[in-house]
Design an enzyme around this catalytic site. Structure first.
Site, PDB file in Angstrom:
ATOM      1  N   ARG B 226       8.561  88.975  87.518  1.00 59.38           N
ATOM      2  CA  ARG B 226       9.551  87.736  87.643  1.00 59.38           C
ATOM      3  C   ARG B 226      10.880  88.235  87.293  1.00 59.38           C
ATOM      4  NH1 ARG B 226       6.268  85.650  90.378  1.00 59.38           N
ATOM      5  NH2 ARG B 226       4.948  83.856  89.937  1.00 59.38           N
ATOM      6  N   GLU B 255      16.546  82.706  91.462  1.00 55.73           N
ATOM      7  CA  GLU B 255      15.964  82.966  92.952  1.00 55.73           C
ATOM      8  C   GLU B 255      16.512  81.572  93.643  1.00 55.73           C
ATOM      9  OE1 GLU B 255      11.930  84.209  93.350  1.00 55.73           O
ATOM     10  OE2 GLU B 255      12.487  85.840  92.122  1.00 55.73           O
ATOM     11  N   HIS B 274      11.725  88.075  97.508  1.00 59.73           N
ATOM     12  CA  HIS B 274      10.244  87.590  96.813  1.00 59.73           C
ATOM     13  C   HIS B 274       9.542  87.423  97.865  1.00 59.73           C
ATOM     14  CE1 HIS B 274       8.733  85.083  93.152  1.00 59.73           C
ATOM     15  NE2 HIS B 274       7.686  85.803  93.946  1.00 59.73           N
TER      16      HIS B 274
END
Lengths: 313, 313
Positions: B226, B255, B274
């Site tokens: 993360r 993000e 991602h």
């Protein structure tokens, strides 16, 4: 190879020239076996670090030439390799590093790492294109030393390995091994193809319009062997048409690939500048193998990587 | 979890809602165990594909909520996870694919694949920078499911693995396992670091000026966990200063990373958007685990990936 210098224990030191420069890793390898580093005129063995340019005329006393490259097609083409003495190359000495580079290229392609790096968080385009090696079949064309090292890496990623080599003799760890005449069958049964074969008349343009047509729209081709194995015009056509997923090349034809070459402009192409076996680490990697071969030479035992000039490798 | 619906053989079909859309892979998983897909109002089980946005008010009849994400910090922050029923996440379900992506990122960095792709045959710059995983030590921070899958891949490449997890309980295949309180020692003993830990108050900004200073000029940091585990300002400083070799990030903070973020401009940074666990394949990957958990739920056996709301994962 039966001169008195080879007799054990009471022998004179083995006389080895390390040319064109006395590389420290290779000099240390000579010293490790009790050998002396001498000028070429006095040498029994020549260790040559480099290509055919500048290769010297060999005195008759030179019984063995140890070349530092894995591919020796340029020496063969230059007529350097003769029948008057033993020649070895470095085939297999750099196999593990080259295998790692092949894995890096395959993953950089299939997992869209390079495509991601060329864009800035283009998730909608990248996400659907990401593929996993798990459950895929990877053909290794020319599964010798590199293939033996690459196979367990691919297996660890959950891929199946379809090895193709000249003899069809099973490659340890590979799920299937096929002889070279079944290469096309191997292509049609694989998701991805890694080229690791020597550059010979038989392998030239192995990747062509026909073999490219046997692959799938998601297939990546990885070349860590030699550029001429691939017909680059045919490759460009397939990449533009989307017949295959992409190509990751550490070697090209020609080298260096000109900066305006159209392959550089395609988003599904990854090119590294012939660094699978980095030049800066070459002699360090070669040194332990040279030590081993020097020991075998002195003991008149079968040596590693003897060159068969007629086969071109 | 002791209603009559759980009794074997004569039981009524298990009633499962698959929301917000009846994904075909997950519907098939329900049907595979003899369950019925029903509206939420009638459901004993809710399978929820997505984030906390739009998460419905839960009828009392819902005994178990199966979330489709591995990280659930957003659900915890939104107060969605309650104590009135069982919650599971997908921790570990996507571990193998994520591990493969971590390997792809590490190799793309260390072997200079992305740097090569940004230039055109810049051999003189690239060659000396290429590193091999062979003989290197890779620390996996938060070695749970991803770490267990990544370890054999790294071992196959000749690396040593230093696993760090909460308990210090040995990770199979790892050369060393350390408990989390020894994370800094792990950094100072490693060539490269892979982040695979959950996002918790303890792991936030685990990569900061201090820990970056424990690494080496050739060290790569890979983040497949993360974004908030990394202090991105500190990372940028270290990358510009050359304190570390590079960073390969599949997750960032925030993000998406804004297109004008300075990390995008650095040559020793690899960013993928991602996609270690691609959204387009998520439910296909999750389906077999859902099948298993549905069987365990019906049999009242211990289930996979039960969420501990208090720990945040």
């Amino acid at each position: 190879m039966t001169t008195d210098a080879h007799a054990p224990s009471t022998a004179l030191p083995l006389r080895v020239a390390v040319e064109p420069h006395p590389d420290r890793h290779l000099v240390a390898a000579v010293q490790r076996v009790g050998g002396s580093v001498v000028p070429l005129a006095q040498a029994q063995v020549l260790v040559w670090v480099g290509g055919p340019d500048g290769f010297p005329a060999l005195p008759d006393g030179v019984e063995w030439v140890a070349l530092s490259t894995a591919g020796i097609e340029n020496f063969v083409a230059a007529g350097t390799v003769d029948d008057s003495r033993l020649w070895t190359n470095a085939s297999g000495f750099y196999a593990r590093g080259v295998a790692e580079h092949a894995l890096a290229l395959l993953l950089a392609g299939t997992r869209q790492v390079v495509r991601s790096a060329r864009t800035r968080w283009a998730k909608d385009a990248v996400d659907p294109a990401v593929r996993s090696l798990r459950g895929s079949t990877v053909a290794i064309i020319g599964a010798g030393g590199i293939g033996r090292e690459l196979t367990p890496m691919l297996i660890a990623c959950g891929a199946s390995v379809l090895a193709v080599n000249r003899s069809g003799r099973p490659v340890g760890g590979a799920d299937v091994t096929m002889a070279a005449e079944r290469t096309r069958e191997a292509f049609s049964r694989s998701d991805h193809v890694v080229l690791a074969a020597p550059d010979t008349p038989e392998t030239r343009h192995l990747i062509n319009d026909h073999t490219l047509g046997l692959l799938q729209p998601h297939s990546w081709i990885v070349n860590v062997a030699r550029g001429p194995l691939v017909d680059h015009d045919a490759l460009h056509r397939a990449l533009v048409a989307g017949t295959i997923g992409g190509a990751a090349l550490d070697v090209t034809d020609p080298e260096p690939l000109p900066r305006d070459h159209p392959l550089f402009d395609l988003k599904n192409v990854v090119i590294t500048p012939h660094v699978a076996n980095p030049a800066g680490r070459l002699t360090e990697e070669m040194a332990p193998y040279l030590t081993e071969n020097l020991r075998r030479f002195m003991a008149e035992r079968e040596m590693l990587s003897v060159v068969h000039a007629g086969r071109g490798y």
